[in-house]
Design a protein around this motif. Structure first.
Motif, PDB file in Angstrom:
ATOM      1  N   LEU A 193       0.832  -1.190   0.000  1.00  0.00           N
ATOM      2  CA  LEU A 193       0.000   0.000   0.000  1.00  0.00           C
ATOM      3  C   LEU A 193       0.870   1.245   0.000  1.00  0.00           C
ATOM      4  CD1 LEU A 193      -2.626  -1.111   2.646  1.00  0.00           C
ATOM      5  CD2 LEU A 193      -2.784  -1.281   0.172  1.00  0.00           C
ATOM      6  N   GLY A 194       0.294   2.369  -0.322  1.00  0.00           N
ATOM      7  CA  GLY A 194       1.024   3.629  -0.324  1.00  0.00           C
ATOM      8  C   GLY A 194       1.374   4.044  -1.738  1.00  0.00           C
ATOM      9  N   PRO A 195       1.927   5.230  -1.887  1.00  0.00           N
ATOM     10  CA  PRO A 195       2.250   5.719  -3.218  1.00  0.00           C
ATOM     11  C   PRO A 195       3.313   4.861  -3.880  1.00  0.00           C
ATOM     12  CG  PRO A 195       3.175   7.159  -1.556  1.00  0.00           C
ATOM     13  CD  PRO A 195       2.323   6.155  -0.843  1.00  0.00           C
ATOM     14  N   ASN A 196       3.058   4.463  -5.106  1.00  0.00           N
ATOM     15  CA  ASN A 196       3.993   3.663  -5.898  1.00  0.00           C
ATOM     16  C   ASN A 196       4.370   2.353  -5.215  1.00  0.00           C
ATOM     17  OD1 ASN A 196       4.102   5.774  -7.818  1.00  0.00           O
ATOM     18  ND2 ASN A 196       5.593   6.834  -6.556  1.00  0.00           N
ATOM     19  N   GLY A 197       3.497   1.823  -4.378  1.00  0.00           N
ATOM     20  CA  GLY A 197       3.779   0.563  -3.721  1.00  0.00           C
ATOM     21  C   GLY A 197       4.911   0.634  -2.728  1.00  0.00           C
ATOM     22  N   SER A 198       5.192   1.819  -2.179  1.00  0.00           N
ATOM     23  CA  SER A 198       6.346   1.982  -1.307  1.00  0.00           C
ATOM     24  C   SER A 198       6.105   1.504   0.116  1.00  0.00           C
ATOM     25  CB  SER A 198       6.775   3.445  -1.286  1.00  0.00           C
ATOM     26  OG  SER A 198       5.753   4.228  -0.725  1.00  0.00           O
ATOM     27  N   GLY A 199       4.905   1.141   0.445  1.00  0.00           N
ATOM     28  CA  GLY A 199       4.634   0.658   1.789  1.00  0.00           C
ATOM     29  C   GLY A 199       3.390   1.298   2.368  1.00  0.00           C
ATOM     30  N   PHE A 200       3.023   0.865   3.554  1.00  0.00           N
ATOM     31  CA  PHE A 200       1.793   1.334   4.162  1.00  0.00           C
ATOM     32  C   PHE A 200       1.867   2.797   4.562  1.00  0.00           C
ATOM     33  CE2 PHE A 200      -2.247   0.768   5.948  1.00  0.00           C
ATOM     34  CZ  PHE A 200      -2.288   1.455   7.141  1.00  0.00           C
ATOM     35  N   SER A 242       3.339   6.463   3.881  1.00  0.00           N
ATOM     36  CA  SER A 242       3.962   7.255   2.826  1.00  0.00           C
ATOM     37  C   SER A 242       4.902   8.301   3.420  1.00  0.00           C
ATOM     38  CB  SER A 242       2.889   7.962   1.996  1.00  0.00           C
ATOM     39  OG  SER A 242       2.271   8.969   2.775  1.00  0.00           O
ATOM     40  N   ARG A 243       5.710   8.907   2.573  1.00  0.00           N
ATOM     41  CA  ARG A 243       6.624   9.974   2.991  1.00  0.00           C
ATOM     42  C   ARG A 243       5.835  11.090   3.681  1.00  0.00           C
ATOM     43  NH1 ARG A 243      11.620  11.662   1.810  1.00  0.00           N
ATOM     44  NH2 ARG A 243      11.919  10.000   0.321  1.00  0.00           N
ATOM     45  N   ARG A 244       4.687  11.436   3.125  1.00  0.00           N
ATOM     46  CA  ARG A 244       3.863  12.507   3.706  1.00  0.00           C
ATOM     47  C   ARG A 244       3.371  12.127   5.095  1.00  0.00           C
ATOM     48  NH1 ARG A 244      -1.997  13.912   2.392  1.00  0.00           N
ATOM     49  NH2 ARG A 244      -2.260  15.874   3.464  1.00  0.00           N
ATOM     50  N   GLU A 245       2.935  10.866   5.227  1.00  0.00           N
ATOM     51  CA  GLU A 245       2.456  10.413   6.529  1.00  0.00           C
ATOM     52  C   GLU A 245       3.586  10.379   7.551  1.00  0.00           C
ATOM     53  OE1 GLU A 245      -1.240   7.575   5.236  1.00  0.00           O
ATOM     54  OE2 GLU A 245       0.792   6.890   4.837  1.00  0.00           O
ATOM     55  N   LEU A 246       4.796  10.000   7.127  1.00  0.00           N
ATOM     56  CA  LEU A 246       5.938  10.019   8.036  1.00  0.00           C
ATOM     57  C   LEU A 246       6.226  11.449   8.493  1.00  0.00           C
ATOM     58  CD1 LEU A 246       8.317   7.433   6.323  1.00  0.00           C
ATOM     59  CD2 LEU A 246       7.109   7.155   8.496  1.00  0.00           C
ATOM     60  N   HIS A 247       6.052  12.397   7.582  1.00  0.00           N
ATOM     61  CA  HIS A 247       6.241  13.802   7.939  1.00  0.00           C
ATOM     62  C   HIS A 247       5.204  14.224   8.976  1.00  0.00           C
ATOM     63  CE1 HIS A 247       7.200  18.032   7.574  1.00  0.00           C
ATOM     64  NE2 HIS A 247       5.922  18.286   7.349  1.00  0.00           N
ATOM     65  N   LEU A 248       3.984  13.781   8.786  1.00  0.00           N
ATOM     66  CA  LEU A 248       2.921  14.127   9.728  1.00  0.00           C
ATOM     67  C   LEU A 248       3.166  13.529  11.113  1.00  0.00           C
ATOM     68  CD1 LEU A 248      -0.205  13.754   7.415  1.00  0.00           C
ATOM     69  CD2 LEU A 248       0.841  15.879   8.219  1.00  0.00           C
ATOM     70  N   PRO A 276       7.626   0.837   5.874  1.00  0.00           N
ATOM     71  CA  PRO A 276       8.255   1.630   6.936  1.00  0.00           C
ATOM     72  C   PRO A 276       7.786   1.201   8.324  1.00  0.00           C
ATOM     73  CG  PRO A 276       7.645   3.064   5.134  1.00  0.00           C
ATOM     74  CD  PRO A 276       7.057   1.702   4.837  1.00  0.00           C
ATOM     75  N   ALA A 277       6.532   0.792   8.454  1.00  0.00           N
ATOM     76  CA  ALA A 277       6.028   0.331   9.743  1.00  0.00           C
ATOM     77  C   ALA A 277       6.785  -0.909  10.211  1.00  0.00           C
ATOM     78  CB  ALA A 277       4.532   0.040   9.656  1.00  0.00           C
ATOM     79  N   GLU A 278       7.135  -1.803   9.290  1.00  0.00           N
ATOM     80  CA  GLU A 278       7.908  -2.992   9.659  1.00  0.00           C
ATOM     81  C   GLU A 278       9.308  -2.601  10.127  1.00  0.00           C
ATOM     82  OE1 GLU A 278       6.396  -6.645   6.932  1.00  0.00           O
ATOM     83  OE2 GLU A 278       7.160  -4.903   5.828  1.00  0.00           O
TER      84      GLU A 278
END
Length: 83
Positions: A23-30, A32-38, A60-62
């Motif tokens: 899941l996430g943009p371009n299949g990068s994971g659950f 996203s970069r934006r959510e990590l920023h938040l 990233p959660a893993e």
């Protein structure tokens, strides 16, 4: 969703078991970069998490979970060592 036959349920289950999408943009994971920023992470931390996740084909959660478990293991080891 329409009712499926038993065979259709089995086929759908097999499909999802073998090809679960990231899941996430371009299949990068659950997360996203934006959510990590938040979450309040600085740019270096975000980049580290996303790079490790992509390199290990994980989310990233893993990676966050692995870091927490590693830290707990190190902390428990120092307690047992009398530090």
């Amino acid at each position: 969703m329409p009712d499926l036959t038993e065979e259709e349920y089995d086929a759908l289950d097999e499909l999802w078991t073998k090809t679960t999408p990231k899941l996430g943009p371009n299949g990068s994971g659950f997360i996203s970069r934006r959510e990590l920023h938040l979450l309040g992470l600085d740019e270096l931390s975000r980049d580290y998490l996303l790079t490790k996740a992509q390199a290990g084909n994980k989310s990233p959660a893993e990676i966050i979970g692995e870091l927490v478990r590693e830290k707990l293991t190190l902390s428990a080891g120092s307690v047992h060592a009398g530090k």
